[in-house]
Motif scaffolding. Structure first.
Motif, short mmCIF file in Angstrom:
data_model
loop_
_atom_site.label_atom_id
_atom_site.label_comp_id
_atom_site.label_asym_id
_atom_site.label_seq_id
_atom_site.Cartn_x
_atom_site.Cartn_y
_atom_site.Cartn_z
N UNK A 103 110.78 51.48 37.62
CA UNK A 103 109.53 51.88 37.40
C UNK A 103 108.72 52.22 38.94
N UNK A 104 107.77 52.98 38.96
CA UNK A 104 107.15 53.23 40.10
C UNK A 104 106.50 52.31 40.66
N UNK A 105 106.27 51.95 42.00
CA UNK A 105 105.61 51.03 42.66
C UNK A 105 104.20 51.24 42.53
N UNK A 106 103.46 50.62 41.83
CA UNK A 106 101.92 50.66 41.68
C UNK A 106 101.44 49.62 41.43
N UNK A 107 99.97 49.41 41.55
CA UNK A 107 99.11 48.07 41.42
C UNK A 107 99.57 47.34 40.13
N UNK A 108 100.02 48.12 39.01
CA UNK A 108 99.95 47.60 37.67
C UNK A 108 101.35 46.59 37.86
N UNK A 109 102.40 46.97 38.48
CA UNK A 109 103.59 46.18 38.55
C UNK A 109 104.02 45.58 39.83
N UNK A 110 103.12 45.59 40.87
CA UNK A 110 103.16 45.28 42.12
C UNK A 110 103.98 44.18 42.25
N UNK A 144 105.80 42.47 40.33
CA UNK A 144 107.17 42.61 39.95
C UNK A 144 108.05 42.85 41.02
N UNK A 145 107.58 43.74 41.75
CA UNK A 145 108.44 44.39 42.93
C UNK A 145 108.42 43.26 44.02
N UNK A 146 107.25 42.69 44.24
CA UNK A 146 107.30 41.46 45.41
C UNK A 146 107.50 40.17 45.09
N UNK A 152 110.05 38.53 43.69
CA UNK A 152 111.19 37.84 44.41
C UNK A 152 111.00 37.46 45.69
N UNK A 153 110.56 38.50 46.43
CA UNK A 153 110.45 38.09 48.02
C UNK A 153 109.29 36.97 48.44
N UNK A 154 108.37 37.09 47.49
CA UNK A 154 107.31 35.94 47.81
C UNK A 154 108.06 34.77 47.29
N UNK A 155 108.75 34.77 46.40
CA UNK A 155 109.24 33.19 45.94
C UNK A 155 110.40 32.91 47.03
N UNK A 156 111.25 33.62 47.66
CA UNK A 156 112.17 33.36 48.48
C UNK A 156 111.50 32.84 49.74
#
Length: 84
Positions: free
Chosen positions: A54-61, A63-65, A67-71
């Motif tokens: 899926x494209x990176x957009x504000x709807x699914x931002x 989901x992309x970020x 895992x990094x925030x969690x780590x």
């Protein structure tokens, strides 16, 4: 019976929604639609979550970020706990 089977691609799934989607895709191909036309139609109708990438957009931002925030948070908490 499941409505949508996760972790299964469209070609393998026999869920009613998948059967309907395959028929619509076949119909669109017969009408000369391109792969991009079909992806755009399906993502507008079912949201971009149905795409493998899926494209990176504000709807699914998140989901992309997420895992990094969690780590980062986990690393910070572990660092504070063990390095005092």
């Amino acid at each position: 019976r499941c409505m949508v089977c996760q972790n299964q691609n469209l070609a393998e799934s026999e869920a009613p929604l998948a059967v309907d989607m395959k028929e619509k895709i076949r119909e669109m191909l017969e009408n000369g639609k391109t792969e991009n036309d079909i992806k755009e139609f399906l993502s507008e109708r079912y949201s971009s979550y149905i795409l493998y990438e899926p494209p990176v957009n504000k709807q699914n931002l998140f989901l992309w970020l997420g895992p990094f925030i969690f780590i980062i948070i986990l690393g910070f908490l572990l660092f504070r706990r063990y390095i005092k």
